[in-house]
Design an enzyme around this catalytic site. Structure first.
Site, PDB file in Angstrom:
ATOM      1  CG  ASN A 199      -4.995 -11.852   1.426  1.00 28.05           C
ATOM      2  OD1 ASN A 199      -3.936 -11.319   1.708  1.00 28.05           O
ATOM      3  ND2 ASN A 199      -5.930 -12.092   2.332  1.00 28.05           N
ATOM      4  CG  LEU A 254      14.567  -3.215   2.952  1.00 23.53           C
ATOM      5  CD1 LEU A 254      15.890  -3.502   2.233  1.00 23.53           C
ATOM      6  CD2 LEU A 254      13.618  -2.529   1.967  1.00 23.53           C
ATOM      7  CE1 TYR A 300      -2.504  -6.438  10.720  1.00 21.74           C
ATOM      8  CE2 TYR A 300      -4.791  -7.088  10.325  1.00 21.74           C
ATOM      9  CZ  TYR A 300      -3.706  -6.281  10.046  1.00 21.74           C
ATOM     10  OH  TYR A 300      -3.835  -5.283   9.108  1.00 21.74           O
ATOM     11  CB  SER A 337      -7.195  -3.638   9.626  1.00 19.92           C
ATOM     12  OG  SER A 337      -7.863  -4.783   9.171  1.00 19.92           O
ATOM     13  CB  ILE A 348      -0.967  -0.017   1.200  1.00 20.70           C
ATOM     14  CG1 ILE A 348      -1.883  -1.248   1.098  1.00 20.70           C
ATOM     15  CG2 ILE A 348      -1.811   1.262   1.245  1.00 20.70           C
ATOM     16  CD1 ILE A 348      -2.709  -1.528   2.341  1.00 20.70           C
ATOM     17  CG  PHE A 395     -13.529  -2.453   4.204  1.00 19.70           C
ATOM     18  CD1 PHE A 395     -13.366  -1.242   4.895  1.00 19.70           C
ATOM     19  CD2 PHE A 395     -14.483  -3.332   4.677  1.00 19.70           C
ATOM     20  CE1 PHE A 395     -14.140  -0.923   6.007  1.00 19.70           C
ATOM     21  CE2 PHE A 395     -15.272  -3.020   5.785  1.00 19.70           C
ATOM     22  CZ  PHE A 395     -15.097  -1.816   6.448  1.00 19.70           C
ATOM     23  CE  LYS A 405      -2.577  -2.828  11.412  1.00 21.49           C
ATOM     24  NZ  LYS A 405      -1.583  -1.844  11.000  1.00 21.49           N
TER      25      LYS A 405
END
Ligand code: NAD
Ligand code: UD1
Length: 331
Positions: free
Chosen positions: A198, A33, A148, A124, A12, A177, A152
């Site tokens: 995914n 990285l 996770y 998220s 992103i 999303f 957030k």
């Protein structure tokens, strides 16, 4: 403006680097990285004609972050750096809390010391958890199901407390999303290590012949065709949402949260059909058992971002698949 993107060589962040540079901002990237390749920097240079300033390092290195904030005279930070694999977070919760929560605390301390108090945070939709109603609006209860998602939400709470403690802080949390697709140059995109988890990266590898067939995780959900429904959003729409959020946050103190989604849900079958059209390839599939932890359906109410950020997603599912396919073929 001079903007620091932590984790800016990732999926992103690299698209946001393109949008912000093209909008006239000076972009600096800090990335360790751990989940991207340094080649992304050359690819950004190809797209933009010049590479953004880059520092290899960890967001938890407070002294390094302070030196970058000063040297580059940063006005605002967009904080992407973090770990994002839900399954891994269940196995390695300390690693997730250390990087995602500890990393943010260290970043905020560095910002505070340098008197830089403007931040956009990558949150998220996973903060919502099992839907009480749909579409999720920003008032929906937050009950994240994984370390996770909890990391957030914890960061959101820290940001809220910080802005309550000092009215000079300007903070926006963006609840993404399902970001998919790629820049239309085909030069940057999502590059998951190993077999993708995914849907769209997996489908792309089936279309290109790297994987034999898609396993559809259940066709007996309470959805129109029985397969899972998600709010897929083109990563360039998402990136443009950051430009709008940056304008908003520079003019508004306090803590705000916005969904970044399209407001539309698409089923697995609809994704397979769209990808078949985009690639002109057959996508063989089989129905297998449901994936543990999956939710039947979720999608955004995207009205708040439209009203306050003046932003809404423009690209449809076919465009997402066309650009994901171009990226899969070219990289
Ligand atoms: P990504 O893994 O491609 O990018 C994250 C980048 O951060 C990587 O380049 C990685 O090397 C870097 N990084 C990680 N920990 C770091 C650290 N401690 N110091 C410096 N750099 C570090 O992930 P992405 O898909 O681009 O996601 C960006 C952000 O958006 C993440 O915070 C993620 O949790 C959040 N998010 C992503 C999705 C999604 O589906 N992609 C959905 C919702 C939220
Ligand atoms: C996953 C993450 C979520 C993250 C999102 C990013 C989990 C539990 N959730 O969500 O936190 O924000 O990715 O995009 O990991 N599917 C198949 N076959 C596959 C892969 C997926 O049928 O090989 C189905 C899934 O059952 C689901 C849909 O496709 O119905 C989308 O799956 P996926 O892309 O993994 O996204 P999420 O489950 O929304």
């Amino acid at each position: 403006m001079n903007i620091l993107l932590t984790g800016g060589l990732g999926y992103i962040g690299s698209h946001v680097a393109v949008v912000l540079t093209e909008a006239g901002h000076q972009v600096t990237i800090l990335d360790n990285l751990c989940n991207c390749k340094i080649e992304v920097l050359d690819r950004l240079e190809k797209i933009l004609g010049r590479a953004p300033a880059f520092f290899k390092g960890d967001v938890r290195d407070q002294a390094l972050v302070e030196s970058i904030l000063k040297e580059k005279q940063i006005n605002s930070v967009i904080h992407f750096a973090g770990l994002k694999a839900v399954g891994e977070s269940v196995q390695e919760p300390l690693m997730y809390y250390d990087n995602n929560v500890g990393g943010t605390i260290s970043l905020l301390k560095a910002m505070k010391n340098c008197e830089i108090k403007t931040i956009v945070f990558s949150s998220s939709a996973s903060v919502y958890g099992i839907p009480v109603y749909l579409p999720y609006d920003e008032e929906h209860p937050t009950r994240p199901q994984s370390p996770y998602g909890k990391s957030k939400l914890q960061v959101e709470e820290i940001l809220k407390d910080l802005s309550d403690s000092d009215p000079e802080w300007k903070v926006v949390a963006l609840r993404y999303f399902n970001p998919v697709g790629a820049h239309d140059s085909g030069l940057i995109g999502e590059d998951p290590a190993g077999v993708p988890n995914n849907l769209i990266p997996y489908v792309a590898q089936v279309a290109i012949g790297k994987l034999e067939k898609l396993k559809i995780f259940g066709d007996d959900y309470d959805t129109p065709n029985g397969t899972g429904v998600r709010d897929y959003i083109h990563v360039m729409d998402l990136a443009e949402g950051h430009n709008s959020a940056l304008l908003y946050v520079s003019e508004n103190t306090g803590f705000s949260v916005f969904n970044l989604g399209t407001g539309n849900g698409y089923s697995v079958y609809e994704v397979v059909d769209a990808f078949t059209s985009a690639s002109s390839r057959k996508i063989p599939y089989e129905i297998v058992d449901r994936r543990g932890g999956d939710i039947a359906s979720y999608y955004a109410n995207a009205q708040k971002a439209k009203k306050f950020l003046g932003w809404s997603a423009k690209r449809g599912l076919l465009q997402m698949c066309i650009d994901a396919w171009k990226w899969a073929v070219l990289h």
